[in-house]
Design a protein around this motif. Structure first.
Motif, mmCIF file in Angstrom:
data_model
loop_
_atom_site.group_PDB
_atom_site.id
_atom_site.type_symbol
_atom_site.label_atom_id
_atom_site.label_comp_id
_atom_site.label_asym_id
_atom_site.label_seq_id
_atom_site.Cartn_x
_atom_site.Cartn_y
_atom_site.Cartn_z
ATOM 1 N N ALA A 637 0.844 -1.206 0.000
ATOM 2 C CA ALA A 637 0.000 0.000 0.000
ATOM 3 C C ALA A 637 0.878 1.255 0.000
ATOM 4 C CB ALA A 637 -0.920 -0.005 1.230
ATOM 5 N N SER A 638 1.908 1.239 0.855
ATOM 6 C CA SER A 638 2.813 2.404 0.910
ATOM 7 C C SER A 638 3.571 2.575 -0.396
ATOM 8 C CB SER A 638 3.825 2.234 2.044
ATOM 9 O OG SER A 638 3.159 2.157 3.258
ATOM 10 N N LEU A 639 4.006 1.460 -0.955
ATOM 11 C CA LEU A 639 4.783 1.494 -2.207
ATOM 12 C C LEU A 639 3.953 2.098 -3.352
ATOM 13 C CD1 LEU A 639 7.443 0.388 -3.692
ATOM 14 C CD2 LEU A 639 6.022 -1.549 -4.326
ATOM 15 N N LEU A 640 2.708 1.593 -3.516
ATOM 16 C CA LEU A 640 1.872 2.088 -4.621
ATOM 17 C C LEU A 640 1.448 3.540 -4.388
ATOM 18 C CD1 LEU A 640 -0.401 -0.926 -5.680
ATOM 19 C CD2 LEU A 640 1.960 -0.432 -6.259
ATOM 20 N N ALA A 641 1.150 3.892 -3.141
ATOM 21 C CA ALA A 641 0.775 5.277 -2.835
ATOM 22 C C ALA A 641 1.929 6.213 -3.206
ATOM 23 C CB ALA A 641 0.433 5.423 -1.351
ATOM 24 N N PHE A 642 3.156 5.784 -2.895
ATOM 25 C CA PHE A 642 4.334 6.602 -3.210
ATOM 26 C C PHE A 642 4.496 6.747 -4.731
ATOM 27 C CE2 PHE A 642 8.895 6.451 -4.389
ATOM 28 C CZ PHE A 642 9.263 7.713 -3.939
ATOM 29 N N ARG A 643 4.340 5.620 -5.457
ATOM 30 C CA ARG A 643 4.521 5.653 -6.918
ATOM 31 C C ARG A 643 3.457 6.540 -7.585
ATOM 32 N NH1 ARG A 643 6.394 -0.600 -8.426
ATOM 33 N NH2 ARG A 643 8.558 -0.317 -7.758
ATOM 34 N N SER A 651 -2.391 12.896 -1.688
ATOM 35 C CA SER A 651 -2.071 12.201 -0.422
ATOM 36 C C SER A 651 -3.192 11.207 -0.099
ATOM 37 C CB SER A 651 -1.898 13.203 0.715
ATOM 38 O OG SER A 651 -3.094 13.913 0.893
ATOM 39 N N PHE A 652 -2.792 10.100 0.547
ATOM 40 C CA PHE A 652 -3.730 9.002 0.813
ATOM 41 C C PHE A 652 -3.772 8.676 2.294
ATOM 42 C CE2 PHE A 652 -2.053 7.997 -3.476
ATOM 43 C CZ PHE A 652 -3.247 7.929 -4.184
ATOM 44 N N SER A 653 -4.920 8.122 2.731
ATOM 45 C CA SER A 653 -4.877 7.371 3.993
ATOM 46 C C SER A 653 -5.007 5.902 3.595
ATOM 47 C CB SER A 653 -5.976 7.814 4.950
ATOM 48 O OG SER A 653 -7.229 7.557 4.405
ATOM 49 N N LEU A 654 -4.270 5.053 4.312
ATOM 50 C CA LEU A 654 -4.148 3.648 3.917
ATOM 51 C C LEU A 654 -4.875 2.747 4.916
ATOM 52 C CD1 LEU A 654 -0.264 3.627 3.278
ATOM 53 C CD2 LEU A 654 -2.049 4.330 1.712
ATOM 54 N N ALA A 655 -5.462 1.675 4.406
ATOM 55 C CA ALA A 655 -6.044 0.648 5.281
ATOM 56 C C ALA A 655 -5.761 -0.699 4.633
ATOM 57 C CB ALA A 655 -7.543 0.860 5.441
#
Length: 822
Positions: A637-643, A651-655
């Motif tokens: 999730a962090s990797l794709l949000a960064f890309r 900006s995202f919130s992740l779950a």
């Protein structure tokens, strides 16, 4: 005495017990008496303990023909157990054999529970057969003249090796064995392991690759066809929108019906907080279970746990709610039924728990799977197949654990000292340190004598002196005392003892939980409602709370478990099966959910990777479904949000949960252009991960444990432990010094390596990206949340809402999503 005569002694003993020996037991006896080392693979409850105690005693009889009249004292065999709770039982088994065969051998236990008087007695005269833990064995190696203690020892058995493999306690054992091989050349090394995927490698790690011990070794399988029956508890009404909020408590009546029908039932929960909740709710709804019900988890005091184990043995309890504290070895035949609450996240753990029922050779084990939400029925279906096909996980061994090596060298330096050249060859012969270079070794030696480049100015890090003859030795009594008190590799949050003001110890809870409470607040622990009086000297002083007072249930960190790689693979296969005619009862029961999912989106097939997007009043949701387990999804999730943020400022919130993850934003993503821009590329994964996650923060937390194990920070004296936040700030300071002045420091680098390899499971993450690249990416623009997305969304809401408010909110959400059906 020849082997036939010795075997007759053993066979007669078995006959007198009303038993018959198994072929695997005889195979183990033969190999042991031939002087071989080995690994015995045997399921729980199959008689594995006697497979090794018997030949140890027979070997003594063979070498001492007048054993019945004369006795030569001294340590002859060591039995290592990872759990102190199992020592009493192992001791009883050994004593039964020794006494019945008239061998006059003494049996003793040495662990954290052993009294000082007993330890002093053992120091003067060791028992013949010693049952101990990995930590206590290291403490023996830290004693003066340890080589004399061990020199005549003829056997060491490492029980439950699968539990130690893939942990730093396992590395600790590898190092201890490397020393014992030299000082006790006649010692045979044996491991006992339940089924794991990489048994051959497990043997290599135990004995040391390419070592003499390995060359003269054998792998023995107990080919016992253990029948395990898996029964899913399927609710009468299936939710179309599943969520994980109710801990499975909506099926409490079904669980109670199983308890009523059985003599004894174990209800396994995955975490201690769920154990406390289930115990409370069962007692509230079924008061008739009072007096026949108990709780068992690792934070309850030892006396209570031993009483519970004894009560199960004597059939005095009808139901015990427990965690993994009852997974291993504790031997009770009468347990009739097992209920597993929620997905166990791994096949091996599930089979281990199933084996607690029918815990005797030839008996069928019965385990009921109680899904805490609908999606977990897919897990139940997958587990049934895994059990039928005996698909179990690998345990991945650690490599280059420099912190454990630093601790071990300090242990040798505390006792009689060591000469580096001799120890280098021993350490290099272990699996963990096979790739260690001369430079690595010299760095470690410098570190323990000079405190590494950046710490040279501080004398407290210069622990080991080099004597004129080249011996490395710790001469400071204070350093030696600190070291002995801190031996071990289990590092957790500081725990505080819970005690009644009037006296009486209840168990232990973690500092982070109690730090949120103030005097007068109530909490429920061990089935009792308690009021906090004060926290003093690492003790939580409590009194009984007013029954009408609102209380919080104790919870523990580390309560999140994730799928193993094998479990993820089986879950995906089961999910793909939902699109075929070969439906299991569990998949058939999920028909309403699958029907709803197909209405809004699709149920992906083996060649498809599903992405769903939809909008709610919270914002724009993008949900991805790799079915790879929580830890991999957290990193992914962090990797794709960064890309995505590289392509467009957003900006995202992740779950995330075990099935997929969500990126939630206040603006819409152009999903197609993102996919086309190498979103799932395996290139630059490592650097992207480092930039996307706060990898430095994660490594800093990991470094705290490494600093404790390597002795860079002192955790304090018994009853006066140093607070976690002080440990954290002390280790953070060192972390920053290394980062700024000594980035090639091996312990500093290890913190990053372990973060990526063990916490973020980088290897699995890359494999899942490779799999996705070869699948057809199906992007569904749904009108509203789908059943698959629902558990992820509700998981995120849970962080903000109390369980009652959450239940209400979900009721409304479900009602609104189900509208316009007709």
């Amino acid at each position: 005495m020849n082997r036939t005569q010795l075997f007759n002694i053993a066979d007669n003993w078995f006959k007198n017990q009303g038993w018959k020996s198994f072929p695997f037991q005889k195979e183990t006896w033969t190999a042991f008496l031939q002087g071989k080392n080995g690994l015995l693979n045997a399921p729980t409850g199959s008689g594995k303990t006697y497979a090794l105690w018997i030949p140890i005693v027979l070997d003594y009889i063979k070498n001492n023909p007048d054993y019945e009249t004369k006795h030569k004292p001294g340590l002859k065999a060591i039995w290592i157990t990872p759990l102190r709770a199992l020592s009493v039982e192992i001791k009883q088994a050994a004593e039964r054999v020794v006494n019945d065969l008239g061998a006059q051998m003494t049996v003793g236990i040495r662990s954290g529970d052993t009294s000082n008087a007993e330890r002093a007695k053992q120091s003067r005269k060791m028992p013949d057969l010693l049952i101990t833990t990995p930590e206590s064995l290291q403490l023996l190696l830290a004693s003066k003249g340890y080589d004399k203690t061990f020199e005549d020892c003829r056997a060491i058995v490492i029980d439950e090796w699968h539990e130690l493999l893939g942990t730093k306690r396992g590395v600790q054992m590898e190092l201890a064995l490397s020393r014992l091989k030299t000082i006790a050349p006649n010692m045979r090394i044996w491991g006992i392991s339940a089924t794991i995927g990489n048994l051959q490698q497990a043997k290599e790690v135990l004995l040391g690759m390419g070592s003499e011990a390995y060359e003269n070794s054998i792998l023995i399988h107990a080919n016992i066809d253990k029948k395990i029956k898996v029964l899913s508890i399927i609710p009468e009404k299936m939710e179309a929108y599943p969520w994980r909020g109710h801990m499975g408590l909506h099926l409490i009546d079904e669980a109670a019906a199983i308890v009523r029908k059985s003599k004894t039932t174990l209800i396994f929960t995955n975490v201690r907080s769920a154990c406390e909740i289930w115990f409370q709710r069962l007692l509230e709804k079924y008061p008739e279970f009072a007096g026949e019900m108990a709780m068992h988890h690792g934070s309850i005091n030892r006396e209570t746990r031993l009483w519970v184990e004894e009560a199960i043995r004597n059939e005095e309890l009808k139901v015990v709610v427990c965690t993994s504290s009852l997974d291993l070895g504790v031997d009770f035949a009468p347990v009739e039924s097992i209920i597993q609450v929620g997905g166990p996240k791994g096949v091996a753990r599930f089979m281990q728990r199933a084996g607690r029922s029918g815990h005797q050779p030839g008996k069928e084990s019965v385990i009921h799977f109680l899904a805490t939400h609908a999606m977990e029925l897919i897990e139940a279906s997958a587990l049934k197949k895994a059990v039928a096909e005996t698909v179990v996980e690998d345990r991945i061994p650690y490599l280059n654990s420099w912190d454990v090596l630093v601790q071990y060298l300090n242990t040798l330096a505390v006792s009689d000292g060591f000469f580096p050249d001799e120890i280098f060859n021993e350490v290099k012969g272990t699996f963990c340190y096979q790739a260690m270079t001369e430079d690595n070794w010299n760095w470690i030696l410098n570190f323990i004598t000079k405190g590494s480049q950046s710490l040279q100015a501080y004398d407290e890090y210069k622990k080991v002196d080099i004597e004129p003859n080249g011996l490395f030795k710790i001469n400071s009594r204070l350093i030696a005392m600190h070291h002995r008190m801190q031996i071990g590799t289990i590092v957790g949050d500081a725990t505080l003892q819970v005690k009644f003001l009037s006296g009486g110890y209840l168990g232990s809870i973690e500092e982070w939980f109690i730090s949120k409470m103030k005097p007068g607040d109530a909490f429920t622990f061990g089935g009792k409602k308690l009021e906090l009086y004060q926290v003093k000297n690492m003790q939580v002083l409590v009194k009984k709370a007013d029954p009408s007072k609102k209380s919080r249930l104790v919870s523990w960190m580390g309560g999140r478990m994730s799928f193993s790689a094998q479990m993820s693979e089986m879950l995906r296969q089961e999910m793909y099966t939902a699109n075929t005619e070969n439906l299991t009862p569990e998949l058939k029961a999920l028909a309403p959910m699958f029907k709803r999912q197909r209405k809004e989106s699709i149920v992906p097939g083996s060649h498809q990777f599903l992405i769903e997007t939809f909008k709610t009043r919270e914002g724009f949701h993008a949900i991805f479904y790799p079915f790879e387990g929580r830890f991999v999804h957290e990193a992914l999730a962090s990797l794709l949000a960064f890309r995505i943020s590289l392509l467009t400022p957003i900006s995202f919130s992740l779950a995330y949960n075990d099935y997929g993850f969500e990126l939630l934003s206040d603006q819409e993503i152009d999903m197609q252009s993102v996919i086309d821009n190498n979103l799932f590329s395996t290139e630059y994964v490592h650097s992207d991960l480092q930039r996307s996650l706060n990898a430095t923060e994660m490594a800093r937390r990991k470094f705290r444990d490494i600093a404790v194990i390597a002795g860079l920070v002192f955790t304090g004296f018994p009853g006066k432990m140093i607070k976690t936040k002080h440990l954290q700030s002390g280790s953070q300071l060192i972390f920053e010094v290394f980062r700024d002045y000594e980035p090639d420091n091996l312990l500093f680098q290890q913190a990053y390596r372990e973060t990526f390899e063990h916490q973020l499971e980088e290897g699995r993450l890359i494999q899942s990206l490779e799999r996705i690249k070869n699948q057809e990416i199906v992007w569904k623009q749904a009108q509203k949340p789908t059943p698959f997305s629902f558990p992820i969304i509700t998981d995120r809401l849970r962080e903000k809402l109390s369980s009652e408010t959450l239940a209400e909110r979900i009721k409304k959400m479900t009602a609104s999503y189900m509208k316009n059906e007709k």
